[in-house]
Design a protein around this motif. Structure first.
Motif, mmCIF file in Angstrom:
data_model
loop_
_atom_site.group_PDB
_atom_site.id
_atom_site.type_symbol
_atom_site.label_atom_id
_atom_site.label_comp_id
_atom_site.label_asym_id
_atom_site.label_seq_id
_atom_site.Cartn_x
_atom_site.Cartn_y
_atom_site.Cartn_z
ATOM 1 N N VAL A 163 2.425 -2.199 -11.905
ATOM 2 C CA VAL A 163 2.168 -1.647 -13.241
ATOM 3 C C VAL A 163 1.578 -0.235 -13.171
ATOM 4 N N ASN A 166 -1.283 3.700 -17.662
ATOM 5 C CA ASN A 166 -1.524 4.130 -19.045
ATOM 6 C C ASN A 166 -2.186 3.060 -19.916
ATOM 7 N N GLY A 242 6.854 1.506 -15.359
ATOM 8 C CA GLY A 242 6.531 2.829 -14.813
ATOM 9 C C GLY A 242 7.703 3.757 -15.006
ATOM 10 N N VAL A 246 10.947 5.509 -10.038
ATOM 11 C CA VAL A 246 10.424 4.430 -9.192
ATOM 12 C C VAL A 246 11.146 3.116 -9.494
ATOM 13 N N GLU A 265 10.741 -1.939 -16.905
ATOM 14 C CA GLU A 265 10.376 -1.326 -18.185
ATOM 15 C C GLU A 265 10.005 0.110 -17.844
ATOM 16 N N CYS A 300 4.873 4.833 -22.945
ATOM 17 C CA CYS A 300 6.305 4.856 -22.632
ATOM 18 C C CYS A 300 7.147 4.919 -23.896
ATOM 19 N N GLN A 347 -1.144 15.031 -13.384
ATOM 20 C CA GLN A 347 -0.461 14.794 -14.662
ATOM 21 C C GLN A 347 -0.781 15.929 -15.645
ATOM 22 N N PHE A 401 5.119 12.520 -21.043
ATOM 23 C CA PHE A 401 3.964 11.647 -20.871
ATOM 24 C C PHE A 401 2.676 12.418 -21.114
HETATM 25 P P1 NAP Z 1 5.138 5.602 -11.287
HETATM 26 O O1 NAP Z 1 5.140 6.552 -10.174
HETATM 27 O O2 NAP Z 1 6.419 5.064 -11.773
HETATM 28 O O3 NAP Z 1 4.173 4.392 -10.891
HETATM 29 C C1 NAP Z 1 4.199 3.114 -11.486
HETATM 30 C C2 NAP Z 1 3.804 2.105 -10.438
HETATM 31 O O4 NAP Z 1 4.738 2.129 -9.348
HETATM 32 C C3 NAP Z 1 2.443 2.383 -9.819
HETATM 33 O O5 NAP Z 1 1.801 1.168 -9.530
HETATM 34 C C4 NAP Z 1 2.826 3.133 -8.566
HETATM 35 O O6 NAP Z 1 1.842 3.129 -7.578
HETATM 36 C C5 NAP Z 1 4.070 2.418 -8.121
HETATM 37 N N1 NAP Z 1 4.890 3.252 -7.255
HETATM 38 C C6 NAP Z 1 4.957 4.612 -7.223
HETATM 39 N N2 NAP Z 1 5.839 5.032 -6.301
HETATM 40 C C7 NAP Z 1 6.339 3.916 -5.720
HETATM 41 C C8 NAP Z 1 7.294 3.694 -4.685
HETATM 42 N N3 NAP Z 1 7.909 4.703 -4.063
HETATM 43 N N4 NAP Z 1 7.572 2.418 -4.352
HETATM 44 C C9 NAP Z 1 6.957 1.395 -4.966
HETATM 45 N N5 NAP Z 1 6.038 1.545 -5.932
HETATM 46 C C10 NAP Z 1 5.735 2.788 -6.317
HETATM 47 O O7 NAP Z 1 4.389 6.246 -12.477
HETATM 48 P P2 NAP Z 1 3.122 7.180 -12.357
HETATM 49 O O8 NAP Z 1 2.943 7.810 -11.027
HETATM 50 O O9 NAP Z 1 2.015 6.344 -12.775
HETATM 51 O O10 NAP Z 1 3.513 8.299 -13.412
HETATM 52 C C11 NAP Z 1 4.595 9.195 -13.190
HETATM 53 C C12 NAP Z 1 5.445 9.329 -14.414
HETATM 54 O O11 NAP Z 1 6.023 8.069 -14.735
HETATM 55 C C13 NAP Z 1 4.709 9.684 -15.673
HETATM 56 O O12 NAP Z 1 4.496 11.015 -15.813
HETATM 57 C C14 NAP Z 1 5.601 9.115 -16.743
HETATM 58 O O13 NAP Z 1 6.637 9.969 -17.088
HETATM 59 C C15 NAP Z 1 6.155 7.897 -16.114
HETATM 60 N N6 NAP Z 1 5.452 6.691 -16.528
HETATM 61 C C16 NAP Z 1 6.055 5.868 -17.383
HETATM 62 C C17 NAP Z 1 5.407 4.729 -17.793
HETATM 63 C C18 NAP Z 1 6.031 3.787 -18.731
HETATM 64 O O14 NAP Z 1 5.363 2.896 -19.208
HETATM 65 N N7 NAP Z 1 7.287 3.924 -19.026
HETATM 66 C C19 NAP Z 1 4.144 4.426 -17.337
HETATM 67 C C20 NAP Z 1 3.555 5.288 -16.422
HETATM 68 C C21 NAP Z 1 4.233 6.398 -16.038
HETATM 69 P P3 NAP Z 1 0.828 4.379 -7.497
HETATM 70 O O15 NAP Z 1 0.048 4.388 -8.725
HETATM 71 O O16 NAP Z 1 0.012 4.094 -6.329
HETATM 72 O O17 NAP Z 1 1.669 5.608 -7.360
#
Ligand code: NAP
Ligand code: MG
Length: 496
Positions: A163, A166, A242, A246, A265, A300, A347, A401
């Motif tokens: 997860v 946010n 996320g 990813v 999601e 999101c 961010q 975001f």
């Molecule tokens: P993210 O990189 O997609 O991370 C979400 C989850 O996946 C976190 O627990 C993250 O761990 C994990 N993760 C990251 N890279 C991974 C990999 N290579 N393999 C497996 N798991 C992995 O999102 P974020 O870093 O939190 O934010 C980046 C961007 O994603 C934001 O700017 C936004 O645009 C988008 N986002 C979207 C949502 C949504 O609800 N749709 C929510 C958050 C972010 P770590 O935290 O340790 O990296």
């Protein structure tokens, strides 16, 4: 809970866990490695937390598998499982201030939002799934005489949930409540920025009576802990919220390992369509501002594209500019703050980059756009509005975001629908119109998992949440989410 002083006093005393939780016990990473978690609103170090890697994930998966196979949870009578999850819901509410602080201090949201929305929301989700689990009936198929075929729902086994930061507590609750209600054992990986409420939730679950090993939390970085979960051969399903990028990794991990079910999601760029027959433009403007500035725009389903009919464009933008006065960023502990800090410096820089690029692409900045320093932290951004944004600009195409709204004028219904649907995302959409026929017609033409009519962000545990296209697939919330955490079994009795 309405004054800054009280929150500051509680914040000063708030402890932060630094270990994972596996098989009911605190667990330091076998490598001894940790990662730092800071409060983005002050830059203060909160804790150095266990950075789990492959070996720790193996331990968590075998704890989950063992608990599932031995059955203290999966085979519990539904009414007994219900009682445990109802106790967990009560414990969440009993720890409302603490859980609100853990999320607010790690990811920057206003503590009053966490206290009044996120924490009671999580408790409600656990209570709702607890109440539902002993009211779900299975099916008997219409085979005719000579056979009896039952179609039963069974838990899948070991579920991983990965997860984002946010809504740390709520995203965990949306995955875990139905997964646990269905009788699975789970492993939760919170985002690196916000591991604390997940860890506290797992401790409260133990206290409520969830057996050891049924609810494990692995802290760590995505590219290590998250990846190891994605690739693990003994996880049956993985639910992710996320980024789309990813999410695509998780599909690959599944293909490279055991074909575990993956539920995504992911991101969105949700359009909010305001037609000139909308009679309450003040309300529409107030909600449009909420739709993009709530939770610092780190949502999101944020209504990040405003499509407004040309005939009312200027007066609507004026109202929106007025609304931004209420959304200036402030100390997240101050109950008067409606916007807090961005989750981290990275961010913040990313959002500022989108703002700069929108300007150089020719969009017109009509409000905000500046970074703000508060209490020694630069991680605050003004509520920002851009007009004259074309559908081709990066501000229309990509998920920011952050508190940045892209405003585009349209001439008629067809053009509005065309612009709304011309996107890689299909998570949510809103329509403002007092013409019942138009509202119905447009809602049915919009490509989105949820369409809110004359409101924004319509959301409740009783309705499914999720999207299509590159916003992902599968639904959180409602009884439909059991589809992700159960499998159907056909048992055919041939009768003599
Ligand atoms: P993210 O990189 O997609 O991370 C979400 C989850 O996946 C976190 O627990 C993250 O761990 C994990 N993760 C990251 N890279 C991974 C990999 N290579 N393999 C497996 N798991 C992995 O999102 P974020 O870093 O939190 O934010 C980046 C961007 O994603 C934001 O700017 C936004 O645009 C988008 N986002 C979207 C949502 C949504 O609800 N749709 C929510 C958050 C972010 P770590 O935290 O340790 O990296
Ligand atoms: Mg990340």
């Amino acid at each position: 809970m309405t004054d800054l002083n009280t929150w500051q006093t509680l914040a000063a005393k708030q402890p932060f866990s630094n270990s994972a939780l596996i098989a009911g016990r605190a667990h330091a990473a076998l490598s001894g490695e940790t990662f730092a978690v800071r409060n983005p609103a002050t830059n203060a170090l909160l804790a150095n937390v266990a950075a789990c890697g492959d070996a720790d994930i193996d331990l968590a998966v075998s704890a989950a598998r063992k608990s599932f196979a031995s059955g203290p949870w999966a085979r519990l009578l539904p009414r007994d499982r219900k009682a445990v999850l109802l106790r967990l819901a009560e414990l969440i509410l009993a720890h409302r201030e603490e859980l609100a602080l853990l999320d607010s201090m790690s990811m920057g949201k206003p503590v009053m939002d966490a206290w009044s929305i996120d924490v009671p929301g999580a408790a409600h989700v656990f209570a709702w799934y607890a109440e539902s689990l002993d009211k779900l009936y299975d099916q008997v198929a219409p085979t005719g005489r000579g056979a009896l075929a039952t179609i039963t729902r069974e838990p899948l086994g070991v579920i991983a949930a990965v997860v984002p930061w946010n809504f740390p507590l709520d995203m965990a609750a949306w995955k875990l409540a139905p997964a646990l209600a269905a009788g699975n054992s789970v492993i939760l990986k919170p985002a690196e920025q916000s591991p604390f409420s997940a860890l506290r939730l797992a401790e409260l679950a133990l206290q409520a009576g969830v057996p050891e090993g049924v609810f494990n939390v692995v802290t760590g970085l995505g590219q290590h802990a998250g990846r190891a979960l994605g690739l693990h051969p003994d996880i049956d399903a993985l639910a992710f919220t996320g980024s789309t990028q990813v999410g695509k990794h998780f599909m690959q991990y599944s293909a490279q390992s055991n074909l575990k079910q993956v539920w995504l999601e992911c991101g969105g760029k949700s359009p909010n369509l305001v037609f000139d027959d909308c009679q309450d433009l003040d309300l529409a403007a107030q909600k449009a501002a909420f739709g993009i500035f709530f939770n610092q725009g780190e949502v999101c389903s944020a209504n990040s594209r405003l499509l407004v009919q040309r005939s009312i464009h200027d007066e609507f933008v004026e109202r929106l500019v007025e609304q931004t006065r209420h959304w200036q960023p402030g100390d997240p502990l101050d109950p008067a703050s409606k916007m807090g800090a961005m989750v981290d410096a990275r961010q913040t820089a990313r959002v500022m980059d989108y703002i700069a690029q929108a300007g150089s692409d020719g969009a017109q900045r009509v409000a905000g756009g500046e970074q703000v320093t508060l209490n020694g932290s630069n991680n605050f951004i003004q509520p920002t509005l851009f007009t004259q944004v074309t559908p081709q600009m990066r501000l229309s195409r990509e998920e920011v975001f952050g508190p940045v709204l892209a405003i585009t004028a349209f001439d008629d219904e067809d053009q509005a629908v065309q612009m709304a649907n011309d996107h890689i995302y299909a998570l949510a959409a809103s329509v403002w119109s007092d013409d019942l026929n138009r509202a119905h017609r447009v809602a049915s033409r919009l490509n989105a998992g949820t369409v809110s009519v004359n409101t924004v962000d319509a959301l409740d545990v009783c309705v499914p949440f999720g999207g299509g296209k590159q916003s992902g697939f599968g639904r959180d919330l409602s009884l439909h989410s059991f589809d992700k955490y159960t499998q159907l079994k056909t048992t055919w009795f041939q009768l003599r």
